[in-house]
Design a protein around this motif. Structure first.
Motif, mmCIF file in Angstrom:
data_model
loop_
_atom_site.group_PDB
_atom_site.id
_atom_site.type_symbol
_atom_site.label_atom_id
_atom_site.label_comp_id
_atom_site.label_asym_id
_atom_site.label_seq_id
_atom_site.Cartn_x
_atom_site.Cartn_y
_atom_site.Cartn_z
ATOM 1 N N THR A 171 -2.906 15.088 6.351
ATOM 2 C CA THR A 171 -3.667 14.720 6.874
ATOM 3 C C THR A 171 -4.252 14.484 8.478
ATOM 4 O OG1 THR A 171 -3.630 12.630 5.096
ATOM 5 C CG2 THR A 171 -4.297 12.088 7.039
ATOM 6 N N ALA A 205 2.179 14.946 2.664
ATOM 7 C CA ALA A 205 0.637 14.055 1.861
ATOM 8 C C ALA A 205 0.108 13.346 4.166
ATOM 9 C CB ALA A 205 1.293 12.565 1.481
ATOM 10 N N ARG A 229 8.223 9.041 -5.156
ATOM 11 C CA ARG A 229 7.775 10.630 -4.023
ATOM 12 C C ARG A 229 9.042 10.756 -2.861
ATOM 13 N NH1 ARG A 229 1.573 10.562 -3.137
ATOM 14 N NH2 ARG A 229 2.770 13.492 -2.716
ATOM 15 N N GLU A 276 0.945 -1.383 -0.114
ATOM 16 C CA GLU A 276 -0.034 -0.321 0.346
ATOM 17 C C GLU A 276 1.047 1.205 0.172
ATOM 18 O OE1 GLU A 276 -2.663 -0.228 3.599
ATOM 19 O OE2 GLU A 276 -3.608 -1.743 2.316
ATOM 20 N N ALA A 277 1.921 1.152 0.863
ATOM 21 C CA ALA A 277 2.501 2.078 0.677
ATOM 22 C C ALA A 277 3.321 3.015 -0.209
ATOM 23 C CB ALA A 277 4.039 2.235 1.426
ATOM 24 N N LYS A 283 -4.109 3.637 6.191
ATOM 25 C CA LYS A 283 -4.081 2.488 4.641
ATOM 26 C C LYS A 283 -3.546 3.590 3.494
ATOM 27 C CE LYS A 283 -9.735 3.854 5.405
ATOM 28 N NZ LYS A 283 -10.406 4.126 5.007
ATOM 29 N N MET A 284 -2.420 4.439 4.309
ATOM 30 C CA MET A 284 -1.064 4.641 3.635
ATOM 31 C C MET A 284 -0.200 4.043 3.728
ATOM 32 S SD MET A 284 -1.320 8.509 3.046
ATOM 33 C CE MET A 284 -1.899 8.997 4.465
ATOM 34 N N GLU A 307 2.101 1.745 -3.380
ATOM 35 C CA GLU A 307 1.097 2.741 -4.642
ATOM 36 C C GLU A 307 1.185 3.518 -3.625
ATOM 37 O OE1 GLU A 307 -2.481 0.407 -3.827
ATOM 38 O OE2 GLU A 307 -1.777 -1.621 -4.829
ATOM 39 N N GLN A 308 1.449 4.480 -3.260
ATOM 40 C CA GLN A 308 0.513 5.591 -2.333
ATOM 41 C C GLN A 308 2.280 7.003 -2.865
ATOM 42 O OE1 GLN A 308 -2.378 6.726 -1.374
ATOM 43 N NE2 GLN A 308 -2.675 4.493 -1.899
ATOM 44 N N PHE A 309 3.623 5.870 -2.606
ATOM 45 C CA PHE A 309 4.416 6.605 -1.993
ATOM 46 C C PHE A 309 5.663 6.173 -2.936
ATOM 47 C CE2 PHE A 309 2.702 7.147 2.342
ATOM 48 C CZ PHE A 309 1.856 7.580 2.271
#
Length: 436
Positions: free
Chosen positions: A113, A109, A101, A93-94, A151-152, A96-98
């Motif tokens: 949040t 980000a 980057r 999941e991380a 979720k991140m 996919e998000q970061f």
């Protein structure tokens, strides 16, 4: 041949425990692998290799002029410690998000949040709740934000409220009011305390005086009782001391008697030992005398006796030999004397016969023959005289010579028994001249 060429066309990539390695793509087939603190193979041109840091990220979310439930705008600053979780699910999941980057984009980000949840929770609380119970406020933010950042693939390790302030001086006014209340309560408390202190002081003084009087009375009574008890104790103590002293003296006398008895026994034992030692010393000296005096003396006596017996035997033998020698010498001398006597007798007989035959002439002849010898013997002492000095004149010398010659006939008569004057008178033609 194709597979052999694929084996050599690639690289090995390694990462430490603080990073996650993502390899996607492949040769002939598509795949994705995630490695944490290890290594992985990547093909050239057909594999994509990227890393994602697993280190802690420190965030400082700030909510400015956020109205509370009372409508008071507050500015709140927090501090959050977050990191990407290592579980493969959360790593995916991380990624996919970061993935791809920068660290600043990731912080931005996550920070936005957290700020959103911080604003939402801040609007439901009062200023007093936010200001006075910061731990509860921080805990509520952490619990509300955790599912969203999870979720991140992010885990909130800690979240604390760093600062709370406002621009309308509400907190300051709240502090002043609270300060006034505190001061008022403090003044009231001081007054009540002073009052209570005065009352308590008076009560204490009264109690102190009562206690003092009671204590003084008790002290006097106790002093009198103490003195009486002390006198009784002194009497008992003195009696006990006297008894102890007498018992001590008696015990000391007994002990001294025992000591003296032991000393006497020791002296007796020492004397016995000394007597035994003296007896042994006497025996030793006796043996020493026997060895050093008696035995040498006996040996010397035996030697002397033996030597004496030998000497006696020698002397006896020598005496016997000497007596035998003397006896023989005496016999020889006797025979010699006998022979000499016989010879002299014969000589005398012959001289007598000659004298009888020749008469006075023969005697005179013998005397005249002996006169030179007699004169030599008489003049022998004068031969050692160096000088003779006669005092007187020449007449005196003649008289002395004449007188000396006149003493010659008596001397010859005394030596030989022959009167020279008478013999000379018998000679024919001789005459004697008388001297005055």
């Amino acid at each position: 041949c194709v597979e052999a060429e694929c084996v050599v066309m690639g690289n090995i990539h390694t990462v430490g425990p603080d990073k996650a390695l993502f390899v996607t793509g492949g040769c002939g087939t598509s795949s994705r692998s995630i490695v944490t603190g290890g290594w992985a193979w990547a093909w050239w041109f057909v594999s994509d290799v990227q890393t994602l840091s697993l280190r802690i990220l420190t965030l400082a979310p700030v909510c400015e002029n956020v109205e509370t439930s009372q409508g008071v705008p507050l500015t709140v600053t927090g501090v959050a410690q977050v990191k990407i979780m290592k579980d493969p699910k959360f790593l995916s999941e991380a990624a996919e998000q970061f993935l791809g980057r920068s660290e600043e984009d990731i912080k931005s980000a996550i920070g936005q949040t957290l700020e959103g949840h911080l604003r939402a929770i801040l609007g439901t609380l009062t200023v007093e709740q936010v200001f006075q119970d910061r731990d509860t406020f921080a805990k509520a933010v952490r619990e509300v934000a955790a599912p969203d950042v999870g979720k991140m693939g992010i885990e909130i390790l800690s979240f604390t409220i760093k600062d709370v302030y406002d621009t309308v001086e509400y907190l300051e006014s709240l502090g002043k009011a609270q300060t006034s209340i505190v001061k008022r309560d403090a003044d009231i408390g001081v007054a009540q305390a002073n009052r209570d202190a005065g009352i308590r002081q008076a009560e204490c003084q009264k109690s102190a005086m009562d206690v003092k009087f009671s204590t003084d009375s008790k002290i006097e009574n106790n002093g009198r009782g103490f003195k009486l008890q002390q006198a009784t104790f002194d009497t008992e103590v003195n009696s006990a001391k006297a008894e102890a002293q007498m018992a001590y003296q008696l015990q000391a006398a007994k002990i001294q008697q025992k000591i003296r008895t032991e000393e006497i026994q020791v002296e007796v034992v020492e004397r016995r030992k000394q007597i035994e030692i003296e007896e042994q010393e006497t025996m030793r000296k006796e043996k020493e005398l026997i060895a050093t005096v008696r035995l040498p003396a006996e040996a010397e006596a035996f030697q002397v006796q033996t030597v004496a017996e030998g000497q006696r035997a020698k002397v006896v033998a020598s005496a016997k030999g000497e007596s035998e020698r003397i006896k023989l010498i005496g016999a020889a001398e006797a025979r010699a004397v006998e022979a000499v006597g016989r010879a002299e007798a014969e000589q005398m007989r012959m001289k007598a016969a000659a004298y009888a035959q020749y008469g006075d002439a023969a005697v005179l002849s013998l005397v005249l023959e002996a006169l030179p010898q007699i004169a030599a013997e008489v003049a022998a002492p004068l031969s050692r005289t160096g000088e003779i000095v006669l005092i007187g004149g020449s007449d005196k010398m003649s008289q002395e010579v004449t007188k000396l010659i006149g003493t010659l006939p008596p001397a010859v008569q005394a030596l030989t028994g022959v009167d020279i004057s008478r013999v000379l008178e018998r000679l024919p033609g001789a005459r004697l001249i008388e001297t005055a």
